[in-house]
Structures are given as C-alpha cells and as structure tokens.
Design a protein around this motif. Structure first.
Motif, PDB file in Angstrom:
ATOM      1  N   UNK A  92       0.800  -1.220   0.000  1.00  0.00           N
ATOM      2  CA  UNK A  92       0.000   0.000   0.000  1.00  0.00           C
ATOM      3  C   UNK A  92       0.838   1.277   0.000  1.00  0.00           C
ATOM      4  N   UNK A  93       2.129   1.163   0.236  1.00  0.00           N
ATOM      5  CA  UNK A  93       2.994   2.345   0.160  1.00  0.00           C
ATOM      6  C   UNK A  93       3.069   2.898  -1.255  1.00  0.00           C
ATOM      7  N   UNK A  94       2.906   2.032  -2.237  1.00  0.00           N
ATOM      8  CA  UNK A  94       3.029   2.463  -3.639  1.00  0.00           C
ATOM      9  C   UNK A  94       1.777   2.176  -4.460  1.00  0.00           C
ATOM     10  N   UNK A  95       0.737   1.641  -3.831  1.00  0.00           N
ATOM     11  CA  UNK A  95      -0.472   1.285  -4.574  1.00  0.00           C
ATOM     12  C   UNK A  95      -1.709   1.745  -3.819  1.00  0.00           C
ATOM     13  N   UNK A  96      -2.698   2.220  -4.555  1.00  0.00           N
ATOM     14  CA  UNK A  96      -3.997   2.565  -4.000  1.00  0.00           C
ATOM     15  C   UNK A  96      -5.052   1.793  -4.785  1.00  0.00           C
ATOM     16  N   UNK A  97      -5.297   0.542  -4.397  1.00  0.00           N
ATOM     17  CA  UNK A  97      -6.158  -0.308  -5.227  1.00  0.00           C
ATOM     18  C   UNK A  97      -7.613   0.138  -5.231  1.00  0.00           C
ATOM     19  N   UNK A  98      -8.207   0.138  -6.420  1.00  0.00           N
ATOM     20  CA  UNK A  98      -9.634   0.409  -6.572  1.00  0.00           C
ATOM     21  C   UNK A  98     -10.420  -0.888  -6.512  1.00  0.00           C
ATOM     22  N   UNK A  99      -9.820  -1.950  -7.021  1.00  0.00           N
ATOM     23  CA  UNK A  99     -10.452  -3.268  -7.034  1.00  0.00           C
ATOM     24  C   UNK A  99      -9.856  -4.140  -5.925  1.00  0.00           C
ATOM     25  N   UNK A 100     -10.521  -5.234  -5.579  1.00  0.00           N
ATOM     26  CA  UNK A 100      -9.974  -6.123  -4.540  1.00  0.00           C
ATOM     27  C   UNK A 100      -8.598  -6.658  -4.941  1.00  0.00           C
ATOM     28  N   UNK A 101      -7.796  -6.963  -3.940  1.00  0.00           N
ATOM     29  CA  UNK A 101      -6.448  -7.502  -4.168  1.00  0.00           C
ATOM     30  C   UNK A 101      -6.289  -8.765  -3.332  1.00  0.00           C
ATOM     31  N   UNK A 102      -5.869  -9.841  -3.986  1.00  0.00           N
ATOM     32  CA  UNK A 102      -5.600 -11.102  -3.298  1.00  0.00           C
ATOM     33  C   UNK A 102      -4.093 -11.219  -3.111  1.00  0.00           C
ATOM     34  N   UNK A 103      -3.673 -11.302  -1.877  1.00  0.00           N
ATOM     35  CA  UNK A 103      -2.248 -11.355  -1.540  1.00  0.00           C
ATOM     36  C   UNK A 103      -1.864 -12.784  -1.188  1.00  0.00           C
ATOM     37  N   UNK A 104      -1.149 -13.435  -2.088  1.00  0.00           N
ATOM     38  CA  UNK A 104      -0.730 -14.817  -1.856  1.00  0.00           C
ATOM     39  C   UNK A 104       0.395 -14.878  -0.827  1.00  0.00           C
ATOM     40  N   UNK A 105       0.350 -15.902  -0.001  1.00  0.00           N
ATOM     41  CA  UNK A 105       1.399 -16.173   0.998  1.00  0.00           C
ATOM     42  C   UNK A 105       1.771 -17.653   0.876  1.00  0.00           C
ATOM     43  N   UNK A 129      -7.446 -27.150   4.665  1.00  0.00           N
ATOM     44  CA  UNK A 129      -6.439 -27.216   5.723  1.00  0.00           C
ATOM     45  C   UNK A 129      -5.036 -26.918   5.208  1.00  0.00           C
ATOM     46  N   UNK A 130      -4.796 -27.155   3.916  1.00  0.00           N
ATOM     47  CA  UNK A 130      -3.473 -26.878   3.354  1.00  0.00           C
ATOM     48  C   UNK A 130      -3.318 -25.423   2.927  1.00  0.00           C
ATOM     49  N   UNK A 131      -4.403 -24.797   2.473  1.00  0.00           N
ATOM     50  CA  UNK A 131      -4.226 -23.499   1.808  1.00  0.00           C
ATOM     51  C   UNK A 131      -5.000 -22.348   2.439  1.00  0.00           C
ATOM     52  N   UNK A 132      -5.764 -22.572   3.497  1.00  0.00           N
ATOM     53  CA  UNK A 132      -6.572 -21.483   4.075  1.00  0.00           C
ATOM     54  C   UNK A 132      -5.718 -20.271   4.428  1.00  0.00           C
ATOM     55  N   UNK A 133      -4.538 -20.499   4.977  1.00  0.00           N
ATOM     56  CA  UNK A 133      -3.698 -19.387   5.428  1.00  0.00           C
ATOM     57  C   UNK A 133      -2.840 -18.791   4.306  1.00  0.00           C
ATOM     58  N   UNK A 134      -3.004 -19.291   3.086  1.00  0.00           N
ATOM     59  CA  UNK A 134      -2.074 -18.910   2.020  1.00  0.00           C
ATOM     60  C   UNK A 134      -2.451 -17.632   1.287  1.00  0.00           C
ATOM     61  N   UNK A 135      -3.456 -16.909   1.741  1.00  0.00           N
ATOM     62  CA  UNK A 135      -3.807 -15.650   1.070  1.00  0.00           C
ATOM     63  C   UNK A 135      -4.563 -14.730   2.015  1.00  0.00           C
ATOM     64  N   UNK A 136      -4.388 -13.431   1.793  1.00  0.00           N
ATOM     65  CA  UNK A 136      -5.186 -12.395   2.450  1.00  0.00           C
ATOM     66  C   UNK A 136      -5.826 -11.538   1.370  1.00  0.00           C
ATOM     67  N   UNK A 137      -6.914 -10.857   1.705  1.00  0.00           N
ATOM     68  CA  UNK A 137      -7.618  -9.995   0.755  1.00  0.00           C
ATOM     69  C   UNK A 137      -7.592  -8.551   1.224  1.00  0.00           C
ATOM     70  N   UNK A 138      -7.372  -7.639   0.284  1.00  0.00           N
ATOM     71  CA  UNK A 138      -7.531  -6.210   0.528  1.00  0.00           C
ATOM     72  C   UNK A 138      -8.836  -5.762  -0.125  1.00  0.00           C
TER      73      UNK A 138
END
Length: 371
Positions: A11-24, A257-266
């Motif tokens: 978010x320091x360099x982006x101001x998203x208008x649409x949702x963002x999926x952040x993979x982990x 159980x394998x992938x629930x923690x693998x992403x966050x949403x903005x």
C-alpha cells in the motif's frame, strides 16, 4: 506477479480500486510438510480449494505428489509435474471427461457412489482392466460446519452390491468417505472408519485403500477445533484397530487445511451506513464462503498504508458491490470506526475464494500479488 514484504508495503506504492488477493505461498508449503509428516498414508491435495499455479507449484515443491482433480481444467494444471498421481474423486463425471482423463492423461483412480456411475466409467474406458476404483459411502456429517452427505455417497442398502461389482471391475479397490467440511470433532473420523470396517466385514471384499477424505478444519475466529495432531492420532488408532488395515493404505484429501492461510484480501470500504459497510467485494466474489457458509474470516483494518491499531469495538456486517440485495455477509466483524477509502484486510482467505468469484455485474475480480 508483483512481490511485496507485507500488505502495508504494497500500500505504500499502490492505491487499489479493485480487490487484491495477496498470496502467501510459504504457509501452504508449511501446511503440506506438516501433513506429509503426520498423516500415516498418502496426502491428496484437493485442487478445487485453490488451483492457482503458484499454490500448486508450492505444494509440489513441498512434497505433495497426489492430487485430487474434479475437472479437465484442474487436471491440466497439474498433469505436467513429474511423478504425480492424479485422482478423480468427483463421484459424478461426464463420459467424455472420463474418457479424456483415462486415455489422454493416464488417470486410473476414479470415485463412484452408484451402479450407473460404475457402468459409465467402464464404458468410457472400454472396460479397462487397470482401474483403481474408490466407492464413496455416506457417513455422519453432523459435526461439520458444511455437511456434504446429502449429495454424495452410497447408502448402506446400496453398498454391498456396489462394492462387489466394483471389486470385480477394478485392479485395486478403495473405499472413500467425507465427514463434511470443517469437521469439528476428530471422533467423526473414527466413527466413519468403524462403519467402513463393518461394511467390509459384511461383504467380505478386500480393499487396497481407505480414503478418509477432507474436512480437516482451519482455525477461523469463533471456531475452536481440536489441534490437527489429535485428528491424526484418532485416525491412526481407529484404522489400525480394524481388519481393513491388514490390506489397506490410508489416504486423505485436505484442501482448506493446506491453503486457508495462504492468502489475504484487501477490500475497499466504499460506503458506511450505521453498522453496515459497503465493500468492493462480496457474496458474488471472494467472500462467497463468508456469505453462504458463515465462515468468520479474521479481519483487520488499514488506513493509508498503516494498520489501524485502535480498539476494535464496532461490529459490522458487509454488503458487497453488486446491485443485488442478497450480496450480503451478515456475520458480525469486529473493526474500528471506518470511513470511505479505508481498507478491510481479510486473512485466511486462501481456500475457495478466487475460485468462487463470479462475473456478476462484470465487476473485476481480485488482482493477485505475492507477499
């Protein structure tokens, strides 16, 4: 794909208008290694939970070599990996898909739960003699957050005939079951294994595999499953206490159980009305499970490029961005006082989020970044 240290770094360099999926992806690798080290058998990743090429590659590199696919498109995402075994554990398949899976991609493992499906598999594979068939039986789903037993599984009065027919038609025979998504009590697996053992003793068939399915729970807020280690212990003890274990290899099919923690949403706040937040994602998008299954994702709030660390003392419900009034998530989410332009960060959104999003109103689906 862009790579960032954290949500705030993005978010320091982006101001998203649409949702963002952040993979982990590192979290998926960690979960995969845990299952491989603790489950006493083969671990099949249920590709439907998150078919992202990034996640599939991560799981493969972590050691997963068995993949449960439910469609040709899912199969095409994984078949190129060396040394993998592909299973079609969807109990209802189009004949052309069975044919392609068998002849074009070398799939030999197919699930079924009725005589018509068995006949369909045999016809589509030209009465193949190298099939590994898995008969799915219905088991108690009462301890799960999302029961699946109404749609899938042979009932007790159908099992004997089906097992005998499948035994004569397969090189290897397995039984599979599913105790339901987010199974909150590990004893559900013991009960199901006991039921399988009873049916096997009754019919007298010999099994080569027993697949305990998925249902291993992710620890969403407000849901307090027992530690996964207890699930492994219960399964192991119940299995080796049966006659079935003398000829069988265990299998399981974790997805969430394998992938629930693998992403966050903005997700952007576009309007506030009292305790209702209007967001740019919702029930027709990545928040499908929150809307329709009442899964309470953990949330944080961001203003600018900083987390809002004040006390979270307001309970909000969400409306999504579409022009449909059923685009609503009624779960109460604890958040601080928010305003237009703030962001909600939804965590543990690596399972069934991107794949559930629709094109309703032709709204843009979540952009994917790596963190």
């Amino acid at each position: 794909m862009e790579n960032f240290e954290s949500v705030c770094d993005y978010l320091k360099t982006n101001r998203p208008v649409n949702p963002v999926l952040c993979h982990r992806p590192h979290t998926a690798a960690r979960s995969a290694r845990w299952f491989l080290n603790h489950f006493p058998g083969d671990v099949l990743y249920a590709v439907k939970a998150n078919p992202s090429p990034l996640i599939l590659h991560t799981l493969y590199m972590a050691g997963i070599r068995h993949f449960d696919i439910a469609s040709i498109a899912e199969l095409e995402n994984v078949h190129h990996y060396p040394d993998v075994r592909l299973y079609c554990m969807n109990t209802v398949k189009h004949p052309d898909h069975i044919r392609r899976m068998y002849f074009d991609f070398g799939v030999r493992d197919f699930a079924l739960d009725c005589m018509d499906e068995l006949c369909k598999i045999l016809a589509a594979t030209n009465q193949a003699e190298d099939l590994r068939l898995h008969v799915r039986i219905t088991v108690d789903n009462s301890t799960s957050c999302l029961p699946l037993d109404a749609k899938f599984g042979a009932h007790p009065d159908e099992v004997e005939e089906l097992l005998l027919a499948a035994r004569t038609s397969s090189e290897e025979l397995g039984v599979c079951f599913h105790v339901g998504s987010q199974a909150m009590n590990p004893l559900a697996y013991a009960s199901a294994i006991c039921r399988v053992n009873h049916l096997i003793r009754k019919t007298g068939v010999i099994l080569e595999s027993l697949d305990v399915g998925g249902g291993f729970p992710a620890a969403y807020p407000g849901l307090n499953p027992k530690p996964l280690g207890e699930y492994m212990q219960v399964i192991n003890e119940a299995f080796y206490d049966t006659l079935t274990s003398e000829t069988c290899r265990l299998k399981c099919e974790p997805g969430r159980a394998l992938v629930a923690e693998s992403a966050s949403m903005l997700i952007n706040v576009t309007l506030r009305k009292s305790e209702w937040l209007y967001l740019n994602d919702g029930a027709y998008g990545s928040l499908f499970d929150a809307a329709h299954v009442d899964f309470p994702y953990p949330v944080r709030a961001v203003r600018g490029d900083r987390l809002i660390n004040q006390e979270y003392d307001t309970e909000f419900a969400f409306y999504g961005p579409t022009c449909d009034s059923i685009d609503v998530i009624r779960e109460d989410f604890d958040l601080p006082e928010l305003q237009i332009g703030d962001l909600v960060v939804g965590h543990m959104m690596g399972a069934y989020t991107a794949v559930s999003a629709t094109d309703f109103n032709l709204l843009k689906k979540a952009k994917i970044v790596l963190r």
